[in-house]
Enzyme design. Structure first.
Site, PDB file in Angstrom:
ATOM      1  CB  ALA A 322      -0.904  -0.020   1.219  1.00 27.34           C
ATOM      2  N   PRO A 323       0.430   2.310  -0.639  1.00 28.52           N
ATOM      3  CG  PRO A 323      -0.970   3.906  -1.587  1.00 28.52           C
ATOM      4  CD  PRO A 323      -0.818   2.432  -1.408  1.00 28.52           C
ATOM      5  N   GLY A 324       2.355   4.890   0.988  1.00 29.74           N
ATOM      6  CA  GLY A 324       2.543   5.509   2.300  1.00 29.74           C
ATOM      7  C   GLY A 324       3.785   4.982   2.992  1.00 29.74           C
ATOM      8  CB  ILE A 325       5.486   6.143   6.075  1.00 29.99           C
ATOM      9  CG1 ILE A 325       5.774   7.523   5.442  1.00 29.99           C
ATOM     10  CG2 ILE A 325       6.663   5.711   6.950  1.00 29.99           C
ATOM     11  CD1 ILE A 325       5.855   8.648   6.463  1.00 29.99           C
ATOM     12  CE  LYS A 326       8.285  -1.116   2.500  1.00 29.15           C
ATOM     13  NZ  LYS A 326       8.605   0.010   1.594  1.00 29.15           N
ATOM     14  N   GLY A 327       4.665   0.830   8.084  1.00 27.82           N
ATOM     15  CA  GLY A 327       4.408   0.843   9.515  1.00 27.82           C
ATOM     16  C   GLY A 327       5.454   0.066  10.296  1.00 27.82           C
ATOM     17  CE  LYS A 343      -3.898  -1.641   9.488  1.00 26.58           C
ATOM     18  NZ  LYS A 343      -4.589  -0.540  10.236  1.00 26.58           N
ATOM     19  CG  ASP A 378     -15.841  -2.195  11.722  1.00 22.66           C
ATOM     20  OD1 ASP A 378     -15.221  -2.671  12.693  1.00 22.66           O
ATOM     21  OD2 ASP A 378     -16.860  -2.725  11.245  1.00 22.66           O
TER      22      ASP A 378
END
Length: 579
Positions: A322-327, A343, A378
């Site tokens: 997914a795009p964005g900073i890796k968690g 997730k 949710d």
């Protein structure tokens, strides 16, 4: 009931099908009992009991499932039975559902029994309902779930007829004012020609209760179009009833049925017909979203899975990160053409994360059970979820193997995720703020970010990690929190002031307990760039004050249930009536 002495497999299969359906019926009676109490809780302003009802209704499904599986094991060892036995059981069960008013929910309950027995290791339509047993033709039971109101008279007469039908055991605060407000709102929404063309108003018989509000949900029927027609009711501080708003915009109704709110209490014996009616009003909503909004979250998972399989058959893009900073705690991937993210909990966390895998799961359960006040997404929890291996991007596979290997299994054709969460896809707020060129939209997003944090806190949840990358923004511009690994109840944190010292290392020498929080530091990490920090401080400077958080703690400790209306303030009839 099954008997150990029964030798005929067909008779055993038939008896088991009756037993499972009996277990479902018992479960649905429990569900309905809790739901039916919503009106009394609303009328008596028993808001804490309403919150408890949310939790009780979620847990009753698992309780009923455990009971029926225990009963089955008392009579047979189901794992030793051949597939032919389960195929016969499904066949008998399908016949029993031919005229069952909750047939689709009963299918899901049956699937849950099979899943519990085989530890969710088998997804096989021959022995369970991967696909529905039949195609439901909406409209056949419409009369059981809908009231129709004559519109040949005056608008006021129509409203009076509605309130003669939907009765509450509590007085209206000012019924004449409510009728006048409703009349005016409808006339402002519809032209004279449209009003003249209205031939029916259809309202679901179920009243939709949630939090401190109740909704009468229906539609205005005209020859060439239909519009939502939702009457929003609230209780006044005097414990009298008032009409708060009339909603006739799909966008407003969509937010009411949004994925970031707790489930409605809406009593019905014909859920498929209710969902079909709602889907006609909200055609962009998936069926699984609507079932979930009514509290049938288990069936929502079933319908999602069916929708997911259908989408796979009609698409060819690949699953990717997914795009964005890796968690630091979760690995997140998506299918670009599909509106959810997947997730997984990482095998190991960064040193800064002093938590365990079970802690993360507990946090997600907490969010499931709490009132999400329109600000927390949710999630649906899945085990042994199978993906086609050929559809996985190599970089994604490499990342999952490097970070979540304990949750990933392979066959020649599949990637099986042993545990994960599925969540509605949103644009990560940090990406949105980087890409958005419209300054007003950026300001609105920052303003809503602050409101999001505050409303979650007033719901007795401290978000914990409030970096803006942990928030998403919807297509309507609403900011939603979706990273739960550091959430906790408000009383579990000690909000403190920073030491007053010229020594830049003073904080390093200060005695800091694990639950200590220094709100004055929030401005340094919630958002990164200076102009965004300045905006956040301008709109929500109190977030950086320990005193503000202590005041919210006090309110939460007193058990005050908040009321955040899910529609714009400007359409409310009486301004300033929120808690």
């Amino acid at each position: 009931m099954l008997s150990k002495t029964e030798q005929d497999p067909q008779q055993q299969a038939k008896a088991l099908s009756y037993q499972i359906l009996s277990g479902f019926d018992k479960s649905y009676r429990r569900f309905s009992r809790i739901t039916s109490g919503a009106q009394e809780r609303f009328e008596k302003c028993q808001w804490d009991a309403s919150s408890q009802g949310i939790k009780e209704r979620i847990t009753t499904y698992h309780q009923s499932l455990s009971e029926i599986v225990t009963e089955i094991y008392q009579h047979i060892n189901p794992q030793q039975l051949p597939d032919s036995f389960w195929e016969a059981t499904k066949e008998h069960y399908t016949k029993l559902l031919s005229s069952h008013p909750q047939f689709e929910l009963a299918e899901t309950f049956y699937n849950s029994v099979i899943g519990r027995i085989y530890r969710h290791g088998r997804i096989d339509d021959k022995i369970m309902f991967v696909l529905p047993s039949r195609c439901y033709l909406s409209g056949q039971d419409r009369h059981k779930v809908v009231n129709s109101f004559d519109t040949s008279g005056t608008v006021r007469a129509m409203y009076e007829s509605i309130f003669d039908t939907y009765r509450f055991r509590v007085d209206f605060d000012n019924f004449e004012l409510d009728l006048a407000n409703l009349d005016k709102a409808l006339r402002e929404r519809l032209s004279i020609e449209q009003l003249a063309s209205v031939h029916t108003v259809e309202m679901l018989k179920s009243v939709f209760y949630r939090g401190k509000a109740a909704y009468l949900v229906g539609r205005i029927c005209m020859p060439n179009e239909t519009l939502p027609f939702v009457i929003a009711l609230q209780m006044t501080e005097k414990h009298t009833l008032m009409v708060d708003a009339l909603l006739t915009e799909r966008a407003h109704m969509s937010v009411i049925f949004g994925f970031a709110r707790s489930y409605f209490m809406a009593q019905t014996q014909n859920p498929a017909e209710v969902v079909a009616f709602l889907q006609e009003l909200l055609p962009h909503k998936k069926h699984f979203e609507l079932y979930t909004s009514l509290g049938f979250y288990k069936h929502g998972k079933t319908v999602f899975y069916r929708n997911y399989l259908q989408h796979l058959d009609n698409s060819d893009d690949k699953f990717e990160l997914a795009p964005g900073i890796k968690g630091l705690v979760m690995a997140v991937f998506h299918l670009p053409s599909y509106g959810v993210v997947f997730k997984l909990i990482r095998d190991e966390f960064a040193e800064s994360k002093k938590i365990t895998r079970e802690h993360v799961k507990d946090c997600y359960r907490l969010v499931k059970m709490t009132d999400r006040v329109g600000r927390m997404a949710d999630t649906h929890e899945y085990v042994n979820f199978a993906f086609p291996r050929a559809r996985f991007d190599k970089a994604l596979l490499d990342h999952l193997l490097a970070t979540c290997a304990s949750s990933v299994k392979f066959t020649e054709t599949e990637v099986i995720i042993t545990h994960m969460y599925i969540e509605r896809k949103m644009t990560p707020l940090n990406l949105y703020l980087q890409q958005e060129q419209d300054e007003e939209k950026v300001k609105d997003a920052i303003k809503d970010l602050g409101l999001c944090i505050k409303q979650i806190a007033y719901a007795n949840i401290f978000p914990g990690d409030m970096l803006h990358k942990n928030f998403g923004i919807t297509k309507t511009g609403r900011v939603i929190f979706y990273d739960y690994d550091e959430i906790c109840y408000m009383h579990e944190r000690n909000f403190r002031e920073l030491p007053k010292s010229n020594d830049p290392y003073a904080l390093d020498t200060l005695s800091v307990a694990p639950n200590d929080v220094f709100p004055e530091q929030f401005e340094h990490f919630i958002v990164g760039k200076k102009h965004l920090k300045d905006l956040l401080k301008e709109y929500h400077g109190d977030l950086m004050s320990p005193q503000y958080w202590k005041e919210v703690q006090t309110i939460a400790a007193e058990g005050v249930i908040q009321n955040f209306t899910p529609y714009p303030a400007h359409i409310r009839f009486r301004q300033g009536t929120d808690d």
